[in-house]
Motif scaffolding. Structure first.
Motif, PDB file in Angstrom:
ATOM      1  N   ILE A  61       0.861  -1.184   0.000  1.00 14.58           N
ATOM      2  CA  ILE A  61       0.000   0.000   0.000  1.00 14.58           C
ATOM      3  C   ILE A  61       0.897   1.234   0.000  1.00 14.58           C
ATOM      4  O   ILE A  61       1.829   1.329   0.801  1.00 14.58           O
ATOM      5  CB  ILE A  61      -0.915   0.024   1.243  1.00 14.58           C
ATOM      6  N   GLN A  62       0.614   2.160  -0.887  1.00 15.60           N
ATOM      7  CA  GLN A  62       1.376   3.413  -0.918  1.00 15.60           C
ATOM      8  C   GLN A  62       0.449   4.556  -0.532  1.00 15.60           C
ATOM      9  O   GLN A  62      -0.695   4.634  -0.994  1.00 15.60           O
ATOM     10  CB  GLN A  62       1.970   3.653  -2.304  1.00 15.60           C
ATOM     11  N   VAL A  63       0.940   5.463   0.316  1.00 12.71           N
ATOM     12  CA  VAL A  63       0.104   6.546   0.811  1.00 12.71           C
ATOM     13  C   VAL A  63       0.981   7.746   1.148  1.00 12.71           C
ATOM     14  O   VAL A  63       2.140   7.588   1.531  1.00 12.71           O
ATOM     15  CB  VAL A  63      -0.699   6.073   2.046  1.00 12.71           C
ATOM     16  N   LYS A  64       0.426   8.939   1.007  1.00 13.93           N
ATOM     17  CA  LYS A  64       1.168  10.173   1.298  1.00 13.93           C
ATOM     18  C   LYS A  64       1.148  10.476   2.793  1.00 13.93           C
ATOM     19  O   LYS A  64       0.117  10.337   3.452  1.00 13.93           O
ATOM     20  CB  LYS A  64       0.588  11.336   0.508  1.00 13.93           C
ATOM     21  N   ALA A  65       2.284  10.936   3.299  1.00 12.44           N
ATOM     22  CA  ALA A  65       2.427  11.160   4.736  1.00 12.44           C
ATOM     23  C   ALA A  65       1.582  12.312   5.251  1.00 12.44           C
ATOM     24  O   ALA A  65       1.363  12.429   6.456  1.00 12.44           O
ATOM     25  CB  ALA A  65       3.899  11.421   5.069  1.00 12.44           C
ATOM     26  N   TRP A  66       1.092  13.181   4.363  1.00 11.93           N
ATOM     27  CA  TRP A  66       0.330  14.354   4.801  1.00 11.93           C
ATOM     28  C   TRP A  66      -1.172  14.211   4.552  1.00 11.93           C
ATOM     29  O   TRP A  66      -1.936  15.131   4.841  1.00 11.93           O
ATOM     30  CB  TRP A  66       0.842  15.614   4.094  1.00 11.93           C
TER      31      TRP A  66
ATOM     32  N   VAL B  53       5.033   4.877   2.945  1.00 13.58           N
ATOM     33  CA  VAL B  53       4.554   6.224   3.260  1.00 13.58           C
ATOM     34  C   VAL B  53       5.473   7.218   2.563  1.00 13.58           C
ATOM     35  O   VAL B  53       6.637   7.382   2.952  1.00 13.58           O
ATOM     36  CB  VAL B  53       4.524   6.461   4.779  1.00 13.58           C
ATOM     37  N   ILE B  54       4.966   7.865   1.531  1.00 13.42           N
ATOM     38  CA  ILE B  54       5.790   8.753   0.702  1.00 13.42           C
ATOM     39  C   ILE B  54       5.548  10.220   1.063  1.00 13.42           C
ATOM     40  O   ILE B  54       4.632  10.549   1.811  1.00 13.42           O
ATOM     41  CB  ILE B  54       5.531   8.521  -0.801  1.00 13.42           C
ATOM     42  N   GLU B  55       6.400  11.069   0.508  1.00 13.15           N
ATOM     43  CA  GLU B  55       6.324  12.519   0.711  1.00 13.15           C
ATOM     44  C   GLU B  55       6.376  12.885   2.189  1.00 13.15           C
ATOM     45  O   GLU B  55       5.687  13.796   2.663  1.00 13.15           O
ATOM     46  CB  GLU B  55       5.089  13.093   0.021  1.00 13.15           C
ATOM     47  N   VAL B  56       7.222  12.152   2.913  1.00 12.83           N
ATOM     48  CA  VAL B  56       7.481  12.473   4.316  1.00 12.83           C
ATOM     49  C   VAL B  56       8.421  13.681   4.357  1.00 12.83           C
ATOM     50  O   VAL B  56       9.348  13.782   3.551  1.00 12.83           O
ATOM     51  CB  VAL B  56       8.130  11.280   5.043  1.00 12.83           C
ATOM     52  N   THR B  57       8.195  14.582   5.272  1.00  9.06           N
ATOM     53  CA  THR B  57       9.115  15.709   5.457  1.00  9.06           C
ATOM     54  C   THR B  57       9.915  15.520   6.736  1.00  9.06           C
ATOM     55  O   THR B  57       9.532  14.741   7.616  1.00  9.06           O
ATOM     56  CB  THR B  57       8.355  17.039   5.528  1.00  9.06           C
ATOM     57  N   GLN B  58      11.003  16.232   6.830  1.00  9.81           N
ATOM     58  CA  GLN B  58      11.879  16.151   7.995  1.00  9.81           C
ATOM     59  C   GLN B  58      12.271  17.584   8.362  1.00  9.81           C
ATOM     60  O   GLN B  58      13.344  18.052   7.992  1.00  9.81           O
ATOM     61  CB  GLN B  58      13.101  15.284   7.673  1.00  9.81           C
TER      62      GLN B  58
END
Length: 808
Positions: free
Chosen positions: A253-258, A285-290
């Motif tokens: 499963i792919q999903v955006k972190a926001w 979990v993609i598009e995670v920011t740091q």
């Protein structure tokens, strides 16, 4: 069967609103902890910081499907999840940042781990198990990237085992196997072999496991496209996607972190697959920011351009979450309902800052209070000695310190005791007493629980000698260990064994012959060729109350496991200060065989890297069986190395199989003598005995000692007692020069003070530094032979008495 998140989501709007706002509140608190934590490091109040900012939303979603009895095996970014699972508070977060040694204030590790390394306490104060089905369980984190993955396999597989295996007390460990194991890993760490080996095994075994990959596009400063074959890990994993109707593979499963609602849906579906169908799931979990970069050691502005930084600001999960909350509305019974106003969220954010600041201040005060008390006690005693030369200068230096740590107080006390040496006064004696009292406390704070301190520690298991009678048969050594395993599996239903060839054919040397047929494929199992996860499989199951025996086919292959043994298994009790345990037994066979990769004895590496694990080296299969019986009564891990060349040698089979024990940390004198003490272990013992018997014919009486247990080593110092009689010491070992023989010498000469009894220099006889060449001739010339031993020992006596012992 427990219900899943999907099946429980018939809620009122008010409940939904409360849940969303609670998530936002918790997410803001976690973010403020990260911000303030960084400042505490940069102002010098803490040593290092690594935080979970940017990952708040996916972790909140994960926490919603994390139930009592479930387990997590993750890494050092999961503070929001730990808070949501009630395993972390603001105060305990900062207590860990400051390395507070109080278990009450920092229950994860009592200050032994860097911040971000979380754990729940599986054990009561006496070392007994809690009811783990009533706890949301977090297995203690480790820092090596992907090192948490092999353990995750075992935590998940245990649920599958508990569906069929029941034993007295098993209800404390599982609710009929309905638990899910959750893993977390950074995107870049999926390039590590441990990740692939674990996922492959999980897909083959079909275990209830959910792995979350936090993908922020970088591995510290290295972008994803330089990390692996494809930038998109979900695309790389597409071949693992299960096919309809097949019991292999996993769900991806792919999903955006926001994307808050998408995250809730992703984790709800993942839980349903794992908990109801025992299907492993990967959530990418993609598009995670740091927001603050990798850690306090550097700045992400150094490797991220302005466009990337601007994008991260816009796609920050909490920013997006706030937008979603403010834009959410629904018409109910003709009236528009909203979740919150901007003013509501502003107030919530202000309250979060206040909560975190108050928690930080409380944690700092709690951390400082005992240090200040220690400082006051010691300084008052030191000041009473200021009439002594040098003390005033030490006090002056101490008082100039801006902040005072425990080490500063100890340094002051030790310096003053040094400069006042030779002084006999009540004041100095009082300082010495206080120093000794404080040292005892800090020894416990920093050095306890490398091994179990419970009633079940290995050294507490009483010795039960093998019983023989007229009916005792002479059998192959493999038969002794096989029949002993039969008794073990019968006696301990929680015991399992697994490894390459361990099941169907009963292991390569037939030590498990017929066991799978009798006890089933779940308890006596074959595995793939994947040593690192065989070790992890056992580690995770042991943490859940099972008694696994992980078989590594040959001692040489232990090197594949050494990272997990050293970084994880050996440190479980230590890094939780007795909060968790993993009494795994690692079974292997080795020493003298043939060929470069089947005859190694890398014992020095093992004993130096695996302190925390009992390292047992029996000389025959009866002794090996006794060690299994011992360790199954203990709550400590062990490595048991069976003698590879002993399976076909005849041994008398004890009548009390499954009952007799061999004590750990105890040597055995197998031949008494008066002239020289020969110390050895394992397969080399037979060769030493051969040489000793030949030496007798030459007028040299050799006492032969079988170490049996390298860790712990000769706890009652019996070897030094032998030296009092013989005055000479020879250590024979098939490890390389300076290997295990050096360790044995250090234990005898330094710890046991055996040097006081020697009339000659101690001698070591070890293998050549290269790995052994093939065949029996290779063994003869590569490792100590009976001829080598005889000649070297004879040479010792020639030097001391050449007339009686003429040169060979």
């Amino acid at each position: 069967m427990q219900t899943t998140y999907i099946e429980t989501q018939q809620v009122s709007f008010q409940d939904f609103k409360n849940s969303v706002l609670e998530d936002y509140r918790l997410g803001r608190i976690s973010r403020e902890m990260s911000y303030l934590g960084r400042r505490e490091v940069l102002t010098g109040k803490a040593k290092f910081g690594i935080f979970g900012d940017g990952k708040e939303l996916p972790q909140l979603a994960m926490a919603k499907v994390f139930r009592e009895g479930d387990w997590r095996s993750g890494y050092y970014r999961d503070q929001t999840f730990a808070m949501a699972a009630d395993a972390l508070t603001v105060e305990s977060f900062f207590a860990q940042l400051y390395a507070d040694t109080s278990i009450e204030r920092e229950p994860a590790s009592a200050g032994r781990q860097m911040n971000g390394h979380y754990a729940t306490r599986s054990l009561n104060e006496d070392g007994s198990w809690k009811d783990l089905t009533k706890i949301k369980n977090i297995s203690s984190d480790i820092s090596p990237t992907a090192g948490q993955m092999p353990r995750l396999l075992g935590l998940a597989l245990a649920s599958k085992v508990f569906k069929d295996v029941k034993f007295e007390g098993s209800e404390k460990f599982s609710n009929n196997g309905n638990e899910v194991a959750f893993g977390t890993i950074g995107d870049a760490s999926t390039a590590e072999g441990h990740f692939w080996e674990t996922l492959n095994a999980a897909c083959a075994l079909q275990v209830p496991m959910i792995v979350s990959i936090w993908d922020d596009g970088y591995g510290i400063s290295v972008p994803t496209h330089n990390q692996r074959a494809k930038a998109d890990i979900a695309e790389m994993l597409s071949g693992f996607q299960r096919k309809e109707g097949e019991n292999q593979g996993c769900e991806i499963i792919q999903v955006k972190a926001w994307d808050y609602p998408a995250l809730l849906d992703a984790y709800a579906r993942a839980e349903h697959f794992a908990r109801t169908e025992s299907i492993p799931v990967v959530i990418h979990v993609i598009e995670v920011t740091q927001p603050q970069g990798h850690s306090t050691s550097g700045s992400h502005e150094r490797y991220k351009n302005e466009q990337r930084l601007a994008w991260e600001g816009e796609h920050d999960g909490l920013v997006k979450f706030r937008e979603w909350i403010l834009n959410y509305s629904v018409e109910l019974e003709g009236r528009e309902e909203i979740l919150a106003t901007a003013e509501d969220l502003d107030a919530m954010e202000a309250e979060a800052k206040k909560t975190v600041k108050e928690g930080q201040k409380k944690a700092w005060d709690n951390y400082q209070t005992p240090i200040l008390a220690m400082k006051s006690e010691v300084l008052s005693l030191v000041e009473k000695l200021q009439q002594n030369a040098g003390v005033a200068e030490e006090v002056s230096r101490f008082n100039k310190l801006i902040s005072v740590a425990k080490r500063d107080v100890f340094h002051l006390a030790r310096k003053v005791l040094l400069v006042t040496r030779g002084t006999d006064s009540a004041e100095r004696a009082a300082l010495q007493d206080k120093y000794n009292e404080l040292l005892k406390t800090e020894k416990d704070n920093y050095s306890s629980h490398l091994y179990s301190q419970s009633q079940w520690r290995a050294t507490n298991v009483p010795e039960v000698k093998p019983v023989y009678s007229e009916n005792s048969q002479e059998v192959d050594g493999r038969v002794v260990v096989r029949n002993n395993f039969d008794k073990i599996f019968e006696k301990y239903p929680e015991t399992l064994v697994f490894g390459e060839d361990a099941g169907n054919i009963g292991d390569v040397n037939q030590g498990l012959e017929g066991m799978q047929e009798k006890y089933g494929e779940l308890r006596v199992a074959d595995t793939g060729i994947r040593e690192a996860t065989i070790l992890g499989q056992g580690l995770g199951m042991a943490m859940r109350g099972l008694r696994p025996i992980a078989e590594i086919q040959y001692l040489d292959y232990i090197l594949y496991c050494l990272q997990g043994m050293s970084d994880d298994l050996a440190t479980v009790q230590y890094r939780t200060k007795g909060g968790q345990k993993a009494p795994l037994i690692i079974r292997t066979r080795g020493h003298r065989l043939e060929g470069i990769w089947h005859s190694g004895s890398p014992m020095a590496g093992i004993i130096n890297l695996s302190k925390g694990i009992n390292i047992l080296v029996p000389r025959n299969l009866t002794k090996a069986a006794g060690f299994y019986n011992t360790m199954l009564q203990s709550d400590e891990p062990a490595l048991i190395v069976e003698c590879l060349n002993g399976y076909r040698l005849k041994e008398k089979q004890p009548d009390n199989l499954g009952e007799f024990t061999v004590p750990v940390g105890k040597i055995e004198v197998t031949k008494e003598g008066t002239d020289v003490t020969l110390v050895t272990y394992g397969s080399t013992w037979r060769i030493v005995m051969e040489a000793a018997n030949e030496l007798e014919k030459l007028g040299i009486s050799a006492e032969v000692i079988d170490v049996q247990s390298l860790i712990p080593f000769d706890l009652t110092s019996e070897i030094s007692e032998s030296l009092k009689k013989t005055s000479r010491l020879v250590v024979i070992d098939e490890d390389v020069e300076g290997g295990t023989s050096a360790f044995i010498l250090q234990q005898i000469l330094e710890k046991q003070k055996g040097f006081r009894y020697l009339d000659s220099d101690p001698v070591t006889i070890a293998a050549e530094d290269h790995r052994p060449a093939y065949a029996s001739d290779g063994d003869y010339f590569s490792k100590p032979s009976a001829d080598d031993i005889l000649e070297k020992i004879y040479g010792m006596f020639h030097e001391s008495n050449p007339n009686k012992f003429p040169k060979l």
